[in-house]
Motif scaffolding. Structure first.
Motif, PDB file in Angstrom:
ATOM      1  N   SER A 101       2.377   1.709  -3.342  1.00 17.08           N
ATOM      2  CA  SER A 101       1.372   2.202  -4.296  1.00 17.08           C
ATOM      3  C   SER A 101       1.147   3.696  -4.114  1.00 17.08           C
ATOM      4  O   SER A 101       1.057   4.443  -5.093  1.00 17.08           O
ATOM      5  CB  SER A 101       0.025   1.491  -4.107  1.00 17.08           C
ATOM      6  N   ILE A 102       1.088   4.133  -2.833  1.00 18.78           N
ATOM      7  CA  ILE A 102       0.872   5.568  -2.568  1.00 18.78           C
ATOM      8  C   ILE A 102       2.054   6.383  -3.107  1.00 18.78           C
ATOM      9  O   ILE A 102       1.873   7.402  -3.780  1.00 18.78           O
ATOM     10  CB  ILE A 102       0.654   5.816  -1.057  1.00 18.78           C
ATOM     11  N   ILE A 103       3.294   5.900  -2.838  1.00 17.52           N
ATOM     12  CA  ILE A 103       4.485   6.611  -3.342  1.00 17.52           C
ATOM     13  C   ILE A 103       4.439   6.683  -4.867  1.00 17.52           C
ATOM     14  O   ILE A 103       4.696   7.727  -5.468  1.00 17.52           O
ATOM     15  CB  ILE A 103       5.790   5.912  -2.867  1.00 17.52           C
ATOM     16  N   LEU A 144       0.845  -1.202   0.000  1.00 17.39           N
ATOM     17  CA  LEU A 144       0.000   0.000   0.000  1.00 17.39           C
ATOM     18  C   LEU A 144       0.882   1.255   0.000  1.00 17.39           C
ATOM     19  O   LEU A 144       0.642   2.192  -0.769  1.00 17.39           O
ATOM     20  CB  LEU A 144      -0.932  -0.005   1.218  1.00 17.39           C
ATOM     21  N   ILE A 145       1.927   1.234   0.837  1.00 14.67           N
ATOM     22  CA  ILE A 145       2.840   2.399   0.890  1.00 14.67           C
ATOM     23  C   ILE A 145       3.503   2.612  -0.465  1.00 14.67           C
ATOM     24  O   ILE A 145       3.581   3.727  -0.986  1.00 14.67           O
ATOM     25  CB  ILE A 145       3.911   2.205   1.996  1.00 14.67           C
ATOM     26  N   ILE A 198       1.825   6.568  -6.854  1.00 14.13           N
ATOM     27  CA  ILE A 198       0.757   7.472  -7.327  1.00 14.13           C
ATOM     28  C   ILE A 198       1.163   8.933  -7.151  1.00 14.13           C
ATOM     29  O   ILE A 198       0.997   9.753  -8.058  1.00 14.13           O
ATOM     30  CB  ILE A 198      -0.573   7.157  -6.595  1.00 14.13           C
ATOM     31  N   ILE A 199       1.747   9.260  -5.976  1.00 17.82           N
ATOM     32  CA  ILE A 199       2.175  10.655  -5.742  1.00 17.82           C
ATOM     33  C   ILE A 199       3.245  11.052  -6.760  1.00 17.82           C
ATOM     34  O   ILE A 199       3.198  12.142  -7.346  1.00 17.82           O
ATOM     35  CB  ILE A 199       2.689  10.834  -4.291  1.00 17.82           C
ATOM     36  N   THR A 200       4.202  10.140  -7.007  1.00 18.57           N
ATOM     37  CA  THR A 200       5.269  10.439  -7.984  1.00 18.57           C
ATOM     38  C   THR A 200       4.664  10.678  -9.370  1.00 18.57           C
ATOM     39  O   THR A 200       5.042  11.627 -10.070  1.00 18.57           O
ATOM     40  CB  THR A 200       6.272   9.255  -8.048  1.00 18.57           C
TER      41      THR A 200
END
Ligand SMILES: C[S@@+](CC[C@H](N)C(=O)[O-])C[C@H]1O[C@@H](n2cnc3c(N)ncnc32)[C@H](O)[C@@H]1O
Length: 169
Positions: free
Chosen positions: A6-8, A3-4, A10-12
């Motif tokens: 994936s979040i990184i 999950l972490i 998406i933000i990138t």
């Protein structure tokens, strides 16, 4: 953990797209110069150990890395933070890291007065504005190496394979 990651990711991706849109409007989109052409640009620039060079809109830093072995300092200016941090990461792998500086900033706010050789790959509609900035800030004798696009009304001193070299008088 996934999950972490994936979040990184998406933000990138969001940062890359948002800054990419801004860069396209303010200068040029990220369109890297091919490896062969990078070499040609470095050769045409006739770099010396005393030169301070800058790539205005440095993308992944490939021109800065290619120039670093031949100069005092090679500086990359890039607005997109994703490209900026990627260039910083690649810098770590280079034996010439001391010569390389990367700054995440807007090229229109960058002072060009200390630069001996300026590399660029810009969109044609920004060339006139950039010409005015160069004339105002760069010192006589400094060279400008432009990939693909020319400055309207400015005499070319050297040209090869759509790479144009100019010199300030
Ligand atoms: C055509 S690419 C060239 C990249 C690199 N110089 C090369 O030749 O591989 C143009 C670069 O300029 C950057 N750029 C566009 N506008 C900018 C601005 N206002 N300030 C800093 N960089 C900018 C873009 O993000 C992009 O990476």
């Amino acid at each position: 953990m996934p999950l972490i990651l994936s979040i990184i990711f998406i933000i990138t991706a969001i940062l890359f797209v948002v800054y990419g849109i801004y860069a396209t409007k303010s200068g040029a989109p990220f369109w890297p110069t091919g490896r062969k052409k990078v070499k040609q640009m470095i050769q045409l620039a006739e770099l010396t150990k005393d030169d301070v060079v800058m790539d205005l809109g440095s993308g992944d830093g490939r021109i800065v890395r290619a120039a670093a072995p031949y100069v005092t300092r090679a500086i990359g200016i890039e607005i997109n933070p994703v490209l900026h941090y990627w260039a910083l990461f690649l810098r770590l792998c280079s034996p010439y890291k001391k010569q390389m500086i990367f700054e995440q900033t807007n090229l229109w706010k960058t002072d060009l007065s200390e630069i001996d050789v300026l590399f660029l790959f810009f969109m044609p509609d920004k060339m006139e504005k950039l010409h005015q900035k160069i004339k105002k800030e760069m010192k006589p004798g400094s060279r400008i190496v432009s990939n693909i696009f020319q400055f309207p009304g400015w005499s070319i001193v050297k040209k090869h394979d759509m790479i144009y070299v100019y010199q300030l008088s």
